[in-house]
Write an enzyme that holds these catalytic residues in place. Structure first.
Site, PDB file in Angstrom:
ATOM      1  N   GLU A 117       1.815  -1.440  -0.376  1.00 37.96           N
ATOM      2  CA  GLU A 117       0.633  -0.934   0.332  1.00 37.96           C
ATOM      3  C   GLU A 117       0.724  -1.051   1.845  1.00 37.96           C
ATOM      4  O   GLU A 117      -0.069  -1.773   2.471  1.00 37.96           O
ATOM      5  CB  GLU A 117      -0.614  -1.691  -0.132  1.00 37.96           C
ATOM      6  CG  GLU A 117      -0.921  -1.491  -1.588  1.00 37.96           C
ATOM      7  CD  GLU A 117      -2.265  -2.089  -1.994  1.00 37.96           C
ATOM      8  OE1 GLU A 117      -2.839  -2.883  -1.221  1.00 37.96           O
ATOM      9  OE2 GLU A 117      -2.750  -1.744  -3.086  1.00 37.96           O
ATOM     10  N   GLU A 172      -0.926  -0.766  -9.905  1.00 34.07           N
ATOM     11  CA  GLU A 172      -2.003  -1.769  -9.881  1.00 34.07           C
ATOM     12  C   GLU A 172      -3.315  -1.098 -10.265  1.00 34.07           C
ATOM     13  O   GLU A 172      -3.638  -0.010  -9.774  1.00 34.07           O
ATOM     14  CB  GLU A 172      -2.208  -2.375  -8.484  1.00 34.07           C
ATOM     15  CG  GLU A 172      -1.198  -3.410  -8.088  1.00 34.07           C
ATOM     16  CD  GLU A 172      -1.484  -4.040  -6.727  1.00 34.07           C
ATOM     17  OE1 GLU A 172      -2.667  -4.095  -6.320  1.00 34.07           O
ATOM     18  OE2 GLU A 172      -0.525  -4.466  -6.074  1.00 34.07           O
TER      19      GLU A 172
HETATM   20  C1  BGC Z   1      -2.928  -5.764  -3.453  1.00 36.28           C
HETATM   21  C2  BGC Z   1      -3.060  -7.051  -4.249  1.00 36.28           C
HETATM   22  C3  BGC Z   1      -4.520  -7.457  -4.320  1.00 36.28           C
HETATM   23  C4  BGC Z   1      -5.281  -6.379  -5.057  1.00 36.28           C
HETATM   24  C5  BGC Z   1      -6.770  -6.646  -5.247  1.00 36.28           C
HETATM   25  C6  BGC Z   1      -3.983  -4.744  -3.788  1.00 36.28           C
HETATM   26  O1  BGC Z   1      -4.415  -4.152  -2.624  1.00 36.28           O
HETATM   27  O2  BGC Z   1      -1.644  -5.241  -3.573  1.00 36.28           O
HETATM   28  O3  BGC Z   1      -2.253  -8.012  -3.646  1.00 36.28           O
HETATM   29  O4  BGC Z   1      -4.703  -8.692  -4.898  1.00 36.28           O
HETATM   30  O5  BGC Z   1      -5.173  -5.181  -4.329  1.00 36.28           O
HETATM   31  O6  BGC Z   1      -7.423  -6.678  -4.026  1.00 36.28           O
END
Ligand code: BGC
Length: 429
Positions: free
Chosen positions: A185, A344
């Site tokens: 990111e 994610e």
């Molecule tokens: C990040 C993680 C973070 C998750 C939740 C993402 O932007 O890669 O490290 O914990 O979001 O905020």
């Protein structure tokens, strides 16, 4: 009426973590920043969260405690990775996305630690022994202190240092690891660290942000080349944060605002690096509703107002809006013909009352996108463990597995078993 939605036979089912959030014992720019800012973050917690989260009383104890903001031993995943890998195996999870910690591998400029490289090799081997595919992120937000002392990512020399570290790591692990992500990111990191001032180094400086943008882009492209040179048949992707926005009440000026944000946050960096990416990693959490305004807020002029979500929200107050992922995927597949992995997607839900539904609804919309021809090839739930949620500390609980941060005991949540069933069936009922 229920409908069974199947996923492609080779669909990748995984979960993700990042080194600093779970390993414990790291000494880097974040750990230093935590020590300096813990008191302040605890004092500001009420102002920051009381009107944002659905249940302030539930988080008050942790959010107002400075200790909450210090990573310390985190989940002690560094020492307990075998336990965590055994959990992955028991749940039938087939892929594990994790990051290596630059400050461990190269604690001093040019001095690499064989012991730490060996540690990650053991982690990789343990995954392989359990039939789990390692997906490695080379940089997930943290820098060694010497990098920070040289000016961090604003300094273009850091790109060279990063590539040296990347090459060393990739050469060490490349015979066993096929999937690589050079920088997690980038947009969130230069926004948080250089425009919003909420992550280290805590700047609000457009020019600095621009330099970081450029350096991340060169670093990603350089790492792409190095990985392909070192690892035959490797796949290199960009884990990309999606800021899915909609205009409040569809007002024309909010539509313009949202188009502007969408371009700068979602597409500008991606356009730069998509040709140096074998896949696009989509990281999606929520929708944000914006309204253009002219208000005075604690003596400052406020131009952009974020509207509080009305529907189901996470413990952090983030709206649950699975359809937004579908809209983004459709748009992405129009603009870029690369395989997509959801690298994610997850929810902070300490009581585990919404997680199962959250996962299922997102998978439903992903399934619909696949049926309509979008090339989504996998899904990684964020996160395997309750971990350090950066500047918010430990109170947000994203884990499929609950972690007691004092005893490090792990407890698999019910939603994890539901996720496991979906994985085993490879369909959603
Ligand atoms: C990040 C993680 C973070 C998750 C939740 C993402 O932007 O890669 O490290 O914990 O979001 O905020």
């Amino acid at each position: 009426m229920s409908k069974i939605l199947g996923y492609p036979g080779d669909f990748v089912w995984g979960t993700a973590v990042a080194a600093h959030q779970v390993e414990g014992g790291n000494v880097n720019d974040w750990s230093e920043w935590e020590l300096k800012n813990a008191e302040k973050l605890a004092k500001e917690a009420f102002d920051r969260y009381a009107n944002v989260v659905p249940d302030w009383n539930a988080i008050k104890g942790q959010a107002t405690d400075p200790q909450n903001y210090i990573s310390g031993l985190a989940c002690d995943h560094y020492h307990r990775y075998k336990v965590d890998i055994a959990i992955l195996k028991s749940l039938g999870i087939k892929a594990f996305r994790f990051s290596v910690e630059w400050s461990r591998i190269e604690p001093e400029n040019g001095k690499f630690s064989d012991k730490e490289l060996e540690h990650y090799r053991e982690v990789v081997q343990e995954l392989k022994n359990n039939g789990i595919e390692p997906w490695i992120t080379l940089w997930h937000r943290t820098n060694p202190l010497w990098v920070e002392n040289l000016g961090g990512w604003e300094n273009k020399e850091i790109v060279g240092y990063y590539l040296r570290f990347a090459e060393k790591t990739v050469r060490y692990l490349g015979d066993r690891v096929k999937f690589w992500m050079p920088i997690n990111e980038p947009v969130m990191s230069f926004y948080g660290g250089y425009l919003g001032g909420i992550y280290p180094p805590g700047k609000k400086d457009l020019f600095a942000a621009w330099k970081v943008f450029r350096n991340f882009s060169i670093a990603h492209k350089g790492a792409y080349k190095i990985i392909h040179d070192c690892v035959a048949d490797s796949k290199v992707g960009i884990p990309h944060a999606v800021l899915y926005t909609e205009p409040y009440k569809d007002r024309w000026y909010n539509q313009i605002l949202v188009k502007f944000l969408d371009y700068f946050v979602n597409w500008k960096f991606l356009n730069e690096v998509k040709d140096s990416s074998d896949f696009i990693g989509v990281q999606y959490y929520s929708r944000r509703l914006f309204n253009l305004t002219l208000k005075s807020n604690h003596g400052h002029i406020q131009l952009i107002e974020e509207i509080k979500p009305q529907g189901c929200v996470s413990d952090m107050g983030w709206e649950v809006y699975p359809r937004g992922l579908y809209f983004f995927l459709k748009e992405l597949s129009k603009r870029c013909h690369k395989p997509i992995y959801i690298t994610e997607n997850g929810i902070a839900d300490a009581k585990d009352v919404n997680r199962e539904q959250f996962i299922k609804e997102h998978l439903l919309w992903i399934g619909r996108a696949i049926e309509e021809g979008v090339n989504v090839k996998g899904y990684f739930y964020w996160s395997l463990l309750d971990n350090l949620e950066w500047n918010k500390g430990f109170w947000p609980k994203f884990g499929l597995v609950e972690v007691n941060h004092k005893t490090f005991e792990r407890k698999i949540r019910d939603s994890a078993y539901k996720f496991s069933e979906i994985i085993k069936n490879n369909y959603l009922d």
